[in-house]
Design a protein around this motif. Structure first.
Motif, mmCIF file in Angstrom:
data_model
loop_
_atom_site.group_PDB
_atom_site.id
_atom_site.type_symbol
_atom_site.label_atom_id
_atom_site.label_comp_id
_atom_site.label_asym_id
_atom_site.label_seq_id
_atom_site.Cartn_x
_atom_site.Cartn_y
_atom_site.Cartn_z
ATOM 1 N N VAL A 1 6.799 -1.940 9.128
ATOM 2 C CA VAL A 1 5.823 -1.221 9.949
ATOM 3 C C VAL A 1 4.436 -1.316 9.320
ATOM 4 O O VAL A 1 3.433 -1.555 10.013
ATOM 5 C CB VAL A 1 6.247 0.249 10.115
ATOM 6 N N THR A 2 4.363 -1.158 8.012
ATOM 7 C CA THR A 2 3.088 -1.294 7.296
ATOM 8 C C THR A 2 2.498 -2.683 7.497
ATOM 9 O O THR A 2 1.306 -2.852 7.752
ATOM 10 C CB THR A 2 3.283 -1.020 5.797
ATOM 11 N N GLY A 3 3.353 -3.712 7.391
ATOM 12 C CA GLY A 3 2.898 -5.082 7.595
ATOM 13 C C GLY A 3 2.380 -5.326 8.990
ATOM 14 O O GLY A 3 1.340 -5.980 9.180
ATOM 15 N N LEU A 4 3.069 -4.794 9.984
ATOM 16 C CA LEU A 4 2.642 -4.979 11.372
ATOM 17 C C LEU A 4 1.320 -4.266 11.651
ATOM 18 O O LEU A 4 0.522 -4.722 12.475
ATOM 19 C CB LEU A 4 3.720 -4.472 12.327
ATOM 20 N N LEU A 5 1.082 -3.160 10.968
ATOM 21 C CA LEU A 5 -0.163 -2.429 11.164
ATOM 22 C C LEU A 5 -1.354 -3.133 10.506
ATOM 23 O O LEU A 5 -2.473 -3.074 11.013
ATOM 24 C CB LEU A 5 -0.033 -1.015 10.592
ATOM 25 N N LEU A 6 -1.119 -3.801 9.384
ATOM 26 C CA LEU A 6 -2.217 -4.390 8.621
ATOM 27 C C LEU A 6 -2.510 -5.844 8.984
ATOM 28 O O LEU A 6 -3.662 -6.265 8.922
ATOM 29 C CB LEU A 6 -1.908 -4.312 7.115
ATOM 30 N N ALA A 7 -1.495 -6.598 9.350
ATOM 31 C CA ALA A 7 -1.655 -8.050 9.477
ATOM 32 C C ALA A 7 -2.095 -8.462 10.879
ATOM 33 O O ALA A 7 -1.879 -7.748 11.854
ATOM 34 C CB ALA A 7 -0.351 -8.750 9.119
ATOM 35 N N ARG A 8 -2.691 -9.649 10.931
ATOM 36 C CA ARG A 8 -3.108 -10.231 12.202
ATOM 37 C C ARG A 8 -2.249 -11.432 12.583
ATOM 38 O O ARG A 8 -2.408 -11.997 13.660
ATOM 39 C CB ARG A 8 -4.577 -10.650 12.123
ATOM 40 N N GLY A 9 -1.354 -11.844 11.712
ATOM 41 C CA GLY A 9 -0.461 -12.962 11.981
ATOM 42 C C GLY A 9 0.860 -12.732 11.280
ATOM 43 O O GLY A 9 0.989 -11.848 10.430
ATOM 44 N N MET A 10 1.877 -13.552 11.608
ATOM 45 C CA MET A 10 3.207 -13.314 11.072
ATOM 46 C C MET A 10 3.269 -13.516 9.564
ATOM 47 O O MET A 10 3.986 -12.802 8.862
ATOM 48 C CB MET A 10 4.224 -14.225 11.762
ATOM 49 N N ALA A 11 2.543 -14.496 9.034
ATOM 50 C CA ALA A 11 2.533 -14.685 7.577
ATOM 51 C C ALA A 11 2.012 -13.425 6.888
ATOM 52 O O ALA A 11 2.543 -13.002 5.851
ATOM 53 C CB ALA A 11 1.682 -15.890 7.213
ATOM 54 N N GLY A 12 0.981 -12.826 7.479
ATOM 55 C CA GLY A 12 0.434 -11.597 6.930
ATOM 56 C C GLY A 12 1.411 -10.431 7.018
ATOM 57 O O GLY A 12 1.464 -9.586 6.125
ATOM 58 N N VAL A 13 2.180 -10.388 8.093
ATOM 59 C CA VAL A 13 3.173 -9.320 8.249
ATOM 60 C C VAL A 13 4.187 -9.367 7.110
ATOM 61 O O VAL A 13 4.493 -8.350 6.475
ATOM 62 C CB VAL A 13 3.898 -9.431 9.610
ATOM 63 N N PHE A 14 4.709 -10.557 6.830
ATOM 64 C CA PHE A 14 5.674 -10.698 5.737
ATOM 65 C C PHE A 14 5.026 -10.360 4.392
ATOM 66 O O PHE A 14 5.641 -9.701 3.546
ATOM 67 C CB PHE A 14 6.253 -12.112 5.713
ATOM 68 N N PHE A 15 3.792 -10.823 4.198
ATOM 69 C CA PHE A 15 3.104 -10.566 2.933
ATOM 70 C C PHE A 15 2.925 -9.068 2.698
ATOM 71 O O PHE A 15 3.264 -8.546 1.620
ATOM 72 C CB PHE A 15 1.739 -11.269 2.916
ATOM 73 N N TRP A 16 2.387 -8.374 3.694
ATOM 74 C CA TRP A 16 2.132 -6.947 3.524
ATOM 75 C C TRP A 16 3.422 -6.139 3.481
ATOM 76 O O TRP A 16 3.493 -5.093 2.819
ATOM 77 C CB TRP A 16 1.221 -6.433 4.629
ATOM 78 N N SER A 17 4.447 -6.602 4.182
ATOM 79 C CA SER A 17 5.739 -5.916 4.135
ATOM 80 C C SER A 17 6.312 -5.956 2.724
ATOM 81 O O SER A 17 6.721 -4.925 2.169
ATOM 82 C CB SER A 17 6.715 -6.560 5.124
ATOM 83 N N VAL A 18 6.351 -7.148 2.136
ATOM 84 C CA VAL A 18 6.881 -7.287 0.774
ATOM 85 C C VAL A 18 5.996 -6.551 -0.230
ATOM 86 O O VAL A 18 6.487 -5.842 -1.118
ATOM 87 C CB VAL A 18 6.995 -8.780 0.390
ATOM 88 N N THR A 19 4.679 -6.688 -0.080
ATOM 89 C CA THR A 19 3.750 -6.034 -1.010
ATOM 90 C C THR A 19 3.897 -4.525 -0.993
ATOM 91 O O THR A 19 3.966 -3.870 -2.045
ATOM 92 C CB THR A 19 2.294 -6.412 -0.670
#
Length: 274
Positions: free
Chosen positions: A213-231
């Motif tokens: 959920v955090t990744g989906l809120l912060l990212a603008r693309g799928m690579a960003g979603v995975f990055f922010w989710s793991v981070t």
């Protein structure tokens, strides 16, 4: 003092492995709107561990019954197989209702088995787990399970993402949607079964949902979603561990609260962006 620090560090390493593996798979869980599947599989896994403890306490220690992880793995993968096949069918009962039934029954059966189990340290298995008990050997086992699963998702990233976003188009283009769906559920069940032994239902479910959920809120693309989710999962695990010591807090709930704060901050950032 030195031994305590070493044990704490080993437990943190194991928690980080669980955090990374669950946060990657959690992106698909949230994207596909099967959040309840994660909770149901976690409950099935805990019921498998409870069954092993019950049978062990009853004097049945042969085969799977003497190994809680093995029993949890069998029960969880059976549930994942069932959900994976059920997800693509259109019967009289909606899939989410089937998942709800499995969740409720698994939780109830697990509690009944724990109540009758003669072995100790079972009372927290459904909520907190015992993440501070993770040793270096346990971390290596978690790595042996998580690394192949993450490699599968890395190699077939496009297929998993396509099937998750647009199932009908993927089927039209020749993708075996049922097979990819089943593989996703099986990898999810595999990680949950091993993580449950240490993290408990609450923490596993947290790592499957809140970081994504955090990744989906912060990212603008799928690579960003995975990055922010793991981070966010890694940050929550580290901060939760650090805070639990000086304030004498249960480590699992501390990690979950930090995950919630990070998700709330991500929501605030999203609002500020307009």
């Amino acid at each position: 003092m030195f031994d305590a620090v070493m044990l704490f560090r080993e437990a943190l390493y194991g928690a980080l492995v669980i955090a990374v593996a669950c946060s990657v798979l959690g992106v698909y869980v949230v994207l596909r709107r099967i959040v309840f599947v994660g909770a149901a599989l976690a409950q099935l896994s805990s019921a498998g561990i409870a069954l092993a403890m019950f049978l062990s306490g009853a004097g049945v220690a042969a085969g799977l019954t003497g190994h809680p992880v093995a029993m949890a793995l069998v029960v969880t993968l059976a549930g994942a197989l069932f959900f994976g096949m059920e997800g693509g069918s259109r019967g009289p009962v909606p899939p989410d209702a089937t998942i709800g039934v499995a969740y409720a029954v698994a939780a109830a059966v697990g509690i009944l088995l724990i109540a009758k189990a003669r072995t100790g340290e079972a009372h927290d298995i459904f909520l907190q787990g015992n993440i501070l008990s993770i040793t270096l050997k346990d971390t290596l086992v978690l790595l042996a399970v998580s690394v192949p699963v993450l490699l599968v998702h890395l190699l077939f990233y496009k297929e998993f993402l396509f099937v998750s976003f647009d199932r009908e188009t993927a089927r039209t283009l020749g993708y075996r949607v049922g097979g990819w769906n089943l593989l996703l559920y099986l990898t999810l069940g595999l990680v949950i079964a091993f993580a449950m032994q240490f993290a408990g239902v609450m923490l596993v479910f947290n790592f499957l949902v809140l970081p994504a959920v955090t990744g989906l809120l912060l990212a603008r693309g799928m690579a960003g979603v995975f990055f922010w989710s793991v981070t966010s999962a890694v940050v929550a695990a580290v901060i939760g561990f650090v805070l639990s010591v000086p304030f004498d807090l249960p480590t699992g709930p501390a990690i979950i609260v930090v995950s919630g704060v990070l998700a709330l901050l991500a929501w605030g950032v999203r609002r500020l962006r307009g």
